[in-house]
Write an enzyme that holds these catalytic residues in place. Structure first.
Site, PDB file in Angstrom:
ATOM      1  N   LYS A  69       3.494  -1.288 -13.207  1.00  7.73           N
ATOM      2  CA  LYS A  69       2.257  -0.587 -13.587  1.00  7.73           C
ATOM      3  C   LYS A  69       2.524   0.691 -14.396  1.00  7.73           C
ATOM      4  CE  LYS A  69      -0.488  -2.569  -9.921  1.00  7.73           C
ATOM      5  NZ  LYS A  69      -1.801  -2.550  -9.346  1.00  7.73           N
ATOM      6  N   ASP A 105      -7.859  -0.845 -10.846  1.00  9.29           N
ATOM      7  CA  ASP A 105      -7.590  -0.739  -9.405  1.00  9.29           C
ATOM      8  C   ASP A 105      -8.486   0.306  -8.743  1.00  9.29           C
ATOM      9  OD1 ASP A 105      -5.538  -2.660  -9.123  1.00  9.29           O
ATOM     10  OD2 ASP A 105      -4.023  -1.246  -9.830  1.00  9.29           O
ATOM     11  N   ALA A 130       4.500   4.845  -2.155  1.00  7.65           N
ATOM     12  CA  ALA A 130       4.215   5.784  -3.251  1.00  7.65           C
ATOM     13  C   ALA A 130       4.278   5.075  -4.599  1.00  7.65           C
ATOM     14  CB  ALA A 130       5.204   6.942  -3.211  1.00  7.65           C
ATOM     15  N   LYS A 158      10.004  10.019  -4.218  1.00  9.16           N
ATOM     16  CA  LYS A 158       8.967   9.259  -4.930  1.00  9.16           C
ATOM     17  C   LYS A 158       7.567   9.736  -4.516  1.00  9.16           C
ATOM     18  CE  LYS A 158       8.360   4.570  -6.542  1.00  9.16           C
ATOM     19  NZ  LYS A 158       8.457   3.159  -6.240  1.00  9.16           N
TER      20      LYS A 158
END
Length: 268
Positions: A69, A105, A130, A158
């Site tokens: 993503k 999303d 995360a 992260k």
């Protein structure tokens, strides 16, 4: 002259669990759109060439799932405001000669939560993980007026990196549990029936346990939560709503959400 069939894909790794082709192909047929939708497993090295194929319109568009993503962003020309703010893209379209990354999303998660009788205003939310979808969830939760968001990830750095995108985030070590009203599993733990080795037996009852995973429909995380008297919800509605938004972007048609769809998504 026959018109060329448009091709759409969902890309990710792993990808076997994805129901996206079932859903999109059902809607394509229902709306008499001459197109096909399939899933394809890629490695990061394959991304650039795959996205070039969209620019050259050998492929019409694609959805993006874990772990790409963020990785797709350098290959795109533009980002929607939501994709820019979350640094997360799950839908790529080709418009006016440009590759545009969108984030559906956020809408998917928001609509899924709004459909539950659980008011999040002023509530505390703990997020496990995360990666991929987490920035979208944080964005949506902030809009819903939660009072506190805590992130716990196996690699703490992260989780810390998310503070570059969002203020007022708290991060805690993996394994620590803070008080919460809602907990979200946004890790991939559960896709293959793995257990999340965290102890939730002392958190009380009537909390909302939400799992982004929708296949399997009830992960061990949700099964245990139900046994302890909590509310549970999987990611199926979020999945359907984010797909609906992507479908609208590509085809400028709003598909119907029907019982047929949910039956279709139950029969694996």
């Amino acid at each position: 002259m026959t018109t060329k069939i448009k091709k759409y894909f969902v890309i990710g790794n792993p990808i076997d669990h994805s129901f996206s082709p079932k859903l999109h192909n059902y809607w394509l047929k229902e709306n008499n759109i001459n197109a096909l939708y399939d899933k394809i497993k890629l490695d990061e090295d394959d991304l650039e060439n795959f996205i070039k194929d969209i620019k050259q319109q050998k492929i019409t568009g694609c959805n993006v799932t874990v772990p790409f993503k963020q990785a797709v962003i350098p290959f795109l020309d533009k980002l929607s405001p939501e994709a820019k703010q979350t640094r997360s893209v799950n839908t790529i379209i080709f418009k006016d000669g440009s590759l545009v990354g969108h984030n559906t999303d956020i809408v998917g998660f928001t609509k899924a939560i709004q459909g539950l009788s659980f008011n999040l205003r002023g509530k505390k939310v703990l997020i496990l993980g995360a990666g991929g979808v987490v920035p979208s969830i944080i964005f949506a939760l902030n809009k819903m007026g939660v009072s506190k968001i805590i992130v716990s990830n196996r690699t703490r750095q992260k989780a810390e990196n998310l503070k570059n995108l969002f203020e007022n985030l708290k991060t805690i070590e993996w394994g620590n549990i803070e008080y919460f009203d809602m907990i979200i599993n946004a890790t991939s733990l559960g896709l293959n029936n793995e257990k999340i080795n965290l102890d939730f037996s002392n958190v009380g009852k009537n909390k909302l346990f939400y799992d982004v995973i929708y296949n399997p429909a009830e992960t061990n995380f949700l099964k245990n939560a139900k046994k302890n008297g909590n509310l549970i919800e999987n990611g199926k509605l979020m999945f359907v709503y984010q797909a609906l938004e992507a479908f609208k972007l590509w085809h400028e048609v709003e598909p119907k959400i029907s019982n047929e769809i949910f039956k279709l998504l139950e029969n694996d």
